[in-house]
Scaffold this motif. Structure first.
Motif, mmCIF file in Angstrom:
data_model
loop_
_atom_site.group_PDB
_atom_site.id
_atom_site.type_symbol
_atom_site.label_atom_id
_atom_site.label_comp_id
_atom_site.label_asym_id
_atom_site.label_seq_id
_atom_site.Cartn_x
_atom_site.Cartn_y
_atom_site.Cartn_z
ATOM 1 N N VAL A 142 0.828 -1.203 0.000
ATOM 2 C CA VAL A 142 0.000 0.000 0.000
ATOM 3 C C VAL A 142 0.864 1.255 0.000
ATOM 4 C CG1 VAL A 142 -1.607 1.347 1.418
ATOM 5 C CG2 VAL A 142 -1.986 -1.096 1.090
ATOM 6 N N ALA A 143 1.924 1.256 0.827
ATOM 7 C CA ALA A 143 2.817 2.420 0.884
ATOM 8 C C ALA A 143 3.538 2.616 -0.445
ATOM 9 C CB ALA A 143 3.822 2.247 2.015
ATOM 10 N N ALA A 144 3.949 1.512 -1.082
ATOM 11 C CA ALA A 144 4.642 1.616 -2.365
ATOM 12 C C ALA A 144 3.688 2.085 -3.466
ATOM 13 C CB ALA A 144 5.257 0.277 -2.736
ATOM 14 N N SER A 148 3.952 5.200 -6.129
ATOM 15 C CA SER A 148 4.447 4.582 -7.362
ATOM 16 C C SER A 148 4.410 5.540 -8.546
ATOM 17 C CB SER A 148 3.613 3.330 -7.678
ATOM 18 O OG SER A 148 2.247 3.688 -7.848
ATOM 19 N N ASP A 149 3.345 6.342 -8.681
ATOM 20 C CA ASP A 149 3.239 7.261 -9.812
ATOM 21 C C ASP A 149 4.325 8.324 -9.766
ATOM 22 O OD1 ASP A 149 1.053 5.860 -10.683
ATOM 23 O OD2 ASP A 149 -0.404 7.210 -9.750
ATOM 24 N N ALA A 150 4.548 8.898 -8.580
ATOM 25 C CA ALA A 150 5.576 9.937 -8.447
ATOM 26 C C ALA A 150 6.963 9.352 -8.696
ATOM 27 C CB ALA A 150 5.506 10.563 -7.053
ATOM 28 N N LEU A 151 7.215 8.156 -8.174
ATOM 29 C CA LEU A 151 8.513 7.525 -8.392
ATOM 30 C C LEU A 151 8.734 7.191 -9.858
ATOM 31 C CD1 LEU A 151 9.023 5.056 -5.402
ATOM 32 C CD2 LEU A 151 10.423 7.035 -5.984
ATOM 33 N N GLU A 152 7.707 6.704 -10.509
ATOM 34 C CA GLU A 152 7.833 6.368 -11.929
ATOM 35 C C GLU A 152 8.134 7.608 -12.766
ATOM 36 O OE1 GLU A 152 5.271 4.066 -15.428
ATOM 37 O OE2 GLU A 152 4.442 4.354 -13.408
#
Length: 335
Positions: A142-144, A148-152
């Protein structure tokens, strides 16, 4: 020993032992049977509560003994009140039976859980470990997912900056080799300009890489915090968590389900036995004598009120008057 148990059974059922021992054998047997039926769930609840609190939940010895005492007293009072209840009304009897069956169902559920928690303690602990690992994984996921969108996006920007930097380096290298651009071999003004462009793109790449690394680090920290929070719930598993684990174990394992149903039926039968036997056992000579004596006392009291005995007639007449009923002629002067 038999006399002692008969005295105890008489106390439990509210019978008069001195009169009871003069009655027929069935009278003593019935009282002893009802006494044992009351003591059986009391004993089971006391033992199961002690083991649940002390050995399963990790409570102290004093806490386990105190909890067992409280549970035993509550169950004893409840069962004794059923055994001692007397009614001539079929409607009242049905209400008592219905109430006791419903209460027996609820108590049987709780009792089955208490016993299963002790018997299947090892299996419940294994189920708690599986739940612990699953919830920890879900918390990290859930935390990932939240980042995920910002990291990608940052990863794409970093990769794009790296590609642009590598392209600029390649252009500067070929310019220096004289294989492209001006075609002049060596480090000249055009080569230095292209090298400056490559250095600028390198700074852009390093900046993007730093932002991506920082965001990834924050995400890992958030995942770790969520995981620790999920694991903290299992540090000292309480009663509700064990109930959840037991239910998951029961629905996932057919053998556990069969065992749970067997313990539930056992507790349910034990819980409803007092009320069932109370209203279905044949009447003993002691019961018959007690009922006749009670009826005779009522009849004598009514006769005393109707015969204007001293100290009673005035009271009886006032009762009739206050209830809106005319006093009998023999009592009119007292009304």
């Amino acid at each position: 020993m038999t006399k002692l148990f008969n005295r105890i059974s008489s106390f439990i059922t509210g019978a008069d032992y001195q009169r009871l021992r003069l009655e027929s054998g069935w009278s003593l047997q019935k009282v002893s049977l009802l006494g044992m039926i009351v003591l059986l769930p009391t004993l089971i609840w006391g033992l199961s509560t002690y083991f649940l609190v002390h050995h399963v939940l990790g409570g102290s010895l004093k806490t386990g003994l105190f909890a067992a005492l409280v549970a035993s007293v509550v169950v004893f009072i409840l069962e004794r009140s059923i055994v001692m209840s007397e009614t001539d009304s079929k409607r009242s009897e049905r209400w008592i039976k219905t109430f006791r069956w419903i209460l027996g169902f609820v108590v049987a559920l709780l009792g089955a859980f208490a016993i299963d928690s002790v018997v299947f303690d090892h299996d419940i602990r294994l189920q708690l470990d599986r739940m612990k690992q699953h919830e920890a994984h879900e918390a990290r996921l859930v935390a990932a997912t939240a980042q995920s969108d910002a990291l990608e996006l940052l990863q794409q920007r970093t990769e794009t900056a790296r590609v642009e930097w590598m392209k600029a380096l390649d252009v500067a290298r070929r310019e220096a080799e004289g294989t492209s651009g001006s075609g002049i071999k060596g480090v000249h003004s055009i080569t230095r300009l292209k090298m400056q462009i490559a250095e600028q793109l390198e700074q852009d790449y390093l900046r993007a890489l730093g932002e991506y690394t920082q965001a990834k680090s924050l995400t890992e920290k958030a995942m770790h915090e969520k995981e620790e929070l999920a694991l903290a719930r299992f540090d000292n598993p309480g009663l509700l968590l064990r109930i959840e684990a037991l239910h998951q174990l029961v629905f996932e394992n057919r053998f556990a389900l069969v065992a749970y149903l067997m313990f539930f039926l056992l507790m349910f039968i034990i819980e409803i036995m007092p009320v069932t036997l109370k209203f279905n056992l044949p009447e003993s000579s002691y019961d018959y004598t007690s009922r006749l004596e009670d009826q005779m006392r009522r009849r004598n009291l009514n006769t005393m009120l109707m015969n204007n005995l001293p100290g009673e007639s005035q009271f009886s007449g006032r009762i009739h008057t206050r209830n809106g009923m005319p006093a009998p002629k023999s009592q009119a002067r007292f009304a």
